[in-house]
Design a protein around this motif. Sequence first.
Motif, PDB file in Angstrom:
ATOM      1  N   ASP A  90      -4.199 -44.016  43.383  1.00 47.72           N
ATOM      2  CA  ASP A  90      -5.544 -44.066  42.808  1.00 47.72           C
ATOM      3  C   ASP A  90      -5.825 -42.841  41.933  1.00 47.72           C
ATOM      4  O   ASP A  90      -6.944 -42.685  41.453  1.00 47.72           O
ATOM      5  CB  ASP A  90      -6.603 -44.141  43.918  1.00 47.72           C
ATOM      6  CG  ASP A  90      -6.460 -45.407  44.754  1.00 47.72           C
ATOM      7  OD1 ASP A  90      -6.130 -46.450  44.173  1.00 47.72           O
ATOM      8  OD2 ASP A  90      -6.671 -45.337  45.988  1.00 47.72           O
ATOM      9  N   TYR A  99       1.366 -55.841  39.713  1.00 44.92           N
ATOM     10  CA  TYR A  99       0.455 -54.977  40.465  1.00 44.92           C
ATOM     11  C   TYR A  99       1.061 -53.591  40.688  1.00 44.92           C
ATOM     12  O   TYR A  99       0.364 -52.573  40.615  1.00 44.92           O
ATOM     13  CB  TYR A  99       0.126 -55.615  41.820  1.00 44.92           C
ATOM     14  CG  TYR A  99      -0.761 -54.749  42.687  1.00 44.92           C
ATOM     15  CD1 TYR A  99      -2.117 -54.611  42.399  1.00 44.92           C
ATOM     16  CD2 TYR A  99      -0.240 -54.046  43.768  1.00 44.92           C
ATOM     17  CE1 TYR A  99      -2.930 -53.801  43.179  1.00 44.92           C
ATOM     18  CE2 TYR A  99      -1.040 -53.232  44.551  1.00 44.92           C
ATOM     19  CZ  TYR A  99      -2.392 -53.120  44.252  1.00 44.92           C
ATOM     20  OH  TYR A  99      -3.184 -52.310  45.020  1.00 44.92           O
ATOM     21  N   VAL A 147     -10.924 -43.078  40.985  1.00 43.30           N
ATOM     22  CA  VAL A 147     -11.937 -43.938  41.620  1.00 43.30           C
ATOM     23  C   VAL A 147     -13.324 -43.502  41.152  1.00 43.30           C
ATOM     24  O   VAL A 147     -13.623 -42.303  41.082  1.00 43.30           O
ATOM     25  CB  VAL A 147     -11.832 -43.851  43.150  1.00 43.30           C
ATOM     26  CG1 VAL A 147     -12.922 -44.684  43.818  1.00 43.30           C
ATOM     27  CG2 VAL A 147     -10.454 -44.313  43.609  1.00 43.30           C
ATOM     28  N   GLY A 159      -9.645 -55.035  37.490  1.00 41.35           N
ATOM     29  CA  GLY A 159      -9.864 -56.279  38.222  1.00 41.35           C
ATOM     30  C   GLY A 159      -9.692 -57.531  37.382  1.00 41.35           C
ATOM     31  O   GLY A 159      -9.802 -58.643  37.900  1.00 41.35           O
ATOM     32  N   GLY A 184      -1.462 -51.608  38.864  1.00 45.07           N
ATOM     33  CA  GLY A 184      -2.389 -51.145  39.895  1.00 45.07           C
ATOM     34  C   GLY A 184      -3.807 -51.593  39.604  1.00 45.07           C
ATOM     35  O   GLY A 184      -4.055 -52.769  39.325  1.00 45.07           O
ATOM     36  N   ASN A 185      -4.749 -50.654  39.622  1.00 49.35           N
ATOM     37  CA  ASN A 185      -6.149 -50.968  39.353  1.00 49.35           C
ATOM     38  C   ASN A 185      -6.574 -50.631  37.930  1.00 49.35           C
ATOM     39  O   ASN A 185      -7.768 -50.628  37.621  1.00 49.35           O
ATOM     40  CB  ASN A 185      -7.050 -50.214  40.348  1.00 49.35           C
ATOM     41  CG  ASN A 185      -6.792 -50.624  41.780  1.00 49.35           C
ATOM     42  OD1 ASN A 185      -6.553 -51.797  42.059  1.00 49.35           O
ATOM     43  ND2 ASN A 185      -6.821 -49.665  42.700  1.00 49.35           N
ATOM     44  N   ASP A 186      -5.599 -50.353  37.062  1.00 53.28           N
ATOM     45  CA  ASP A 186      -5.928 -49.976  35.687  1.00 53.28           C
ATOM     46  C   ASP A 186      -6.463 -51.142  34.859  1.00 53.28           C
ATOM     47  O   ASP A 186      -6.980 -50.925  33.760  1.00 53.28           O
ATOM     48  CB  ASP A 186      -4.694 -49.395  34.980  1.00 53.28           C
ATOM     49  CG  ASP A 186      -4.386 -47.993  35.477  1.00 53.28           C
ATOM     50  OD1 ASP A 186      -5.211 -47.435  36.232  1.00 53.28           O
ATOM     51  OD2 ASP A 186      -3.312 -47.458  35.117  1.00 53.28           O
ATOM     52  N   ASP A 187      -6.330 -52.369  35.372  1.00 50.80           N
ATOM     53  CA  ASP A 187      -6.841 -53.525  34.617  1.00 50.80           C
ATOM     54  C   ASP A 187      -8.302 -53.801  34.911  1.00 50.80           C
ATOM     55  O   ASP A 187      -8.887 -54.742  34.365  1.00 50.80           O
ATOM     56  CB  ASP A 187      -6.012 -54.772  34.916  1.00 50.80           C
ATOM     57  CG  ASP A 187      -5.970 -55.108  36.401  1.00 50.80           C
ATOM     58  OD1 ASP A 187      -6.626 -54.402  37.199  1.00 50.80           O
ATOM     59  OD2 ASP A 187      -5.267 -56.072  36.773  1.00 50.80           O
TER      60      ASP A 187
END
Length: 311
Positions: free
Chosen positions: A94, A33, A109, A42, A37-40
């Motif tokens: 982000d 993580y 985002v 979810g 981070g959020n590059d996958d």
Amino acid sequence: VHGIEQNQKEIMAQKVQIGLEAQKHVQAYLDYYNIVGNDDGGKLMSEAEFEEYKKKVRQARENRLYVSWRNTKGVDCKMIGPSSTCFCGHRYKDHNFDNVETRDVHCKVKKCICPLFAYVPVYGSADLKCLCKHSFKFHDPLSRKCSTAKCSCRKFNTTHSCGCGLQVPEHRTVFESREERVAQGKPVDPSWMSEGNLVGGMGGISTYDSLVNPADKEEMGQAIMPGEYGNMKALAAPPEEEEEEEKGVAPPSYGHAKSAEPKSVDAFQLFTTPHRYMGSSIRKAIAPAKAPPSKKPIPKPIVSAPKPKVY
């Protein structure tokens, strides 16, 4: 006393204990993580996708952008970290922090129009309000105009002061390369941390003391100085210790002055460390114990002998 013991039992009952094998899996996910981070989107990457992702971002993160919040006097009042807040309301992690060459650190985002990360000095549940009495969150990230109905504010402005004594508008968010900071004599990552560190959104954090504000360092009697292992000088030794050093006797170690090589720090520990220490708490932690007040003997009152009566 009984109430304290009961609370301790309740806290112990809430703890979840897991085996060593399970701990390895938890740590593996935390490392994943911190890097992805959020590059996958979810969806958890496969091992092959994860390795490919690390190859893709390795060069950008080993030569990352150092981000700081600097005042007009050239002092870095805040080193930006993964959870530092932008004017758009999102965190630094982000944003597109891997865009090292063009420094186009815009927000990733969805539906956010933030063109470039701009630090806002807020901590926890604190807020930064404009002179129009509305939060920065109600101002447009592009024009800085207030979006509250019937508000005539055309641009965000505040008289809130930083610990350096200057107001917030007298600061700006600065993006620099490692070479630029070295040329200015400013601290960068030590060698043991920069090699192979793929944690995303590290910004300007290089050591734990990067999280302490310069004003708090000055209050503790410490000075900013460039160096491979941080930017805080050790506290000056008391006079008696200096005499012992002259005699060839090693003074006692305080755990923060001299170390040949710092211990390796887990990336997750650095990632989750709070971004601001209270200066008073640090001063209490490092302040030497005060000696009890000496009890001076109370002088007895001098009573003069009564004069003899003359009849």
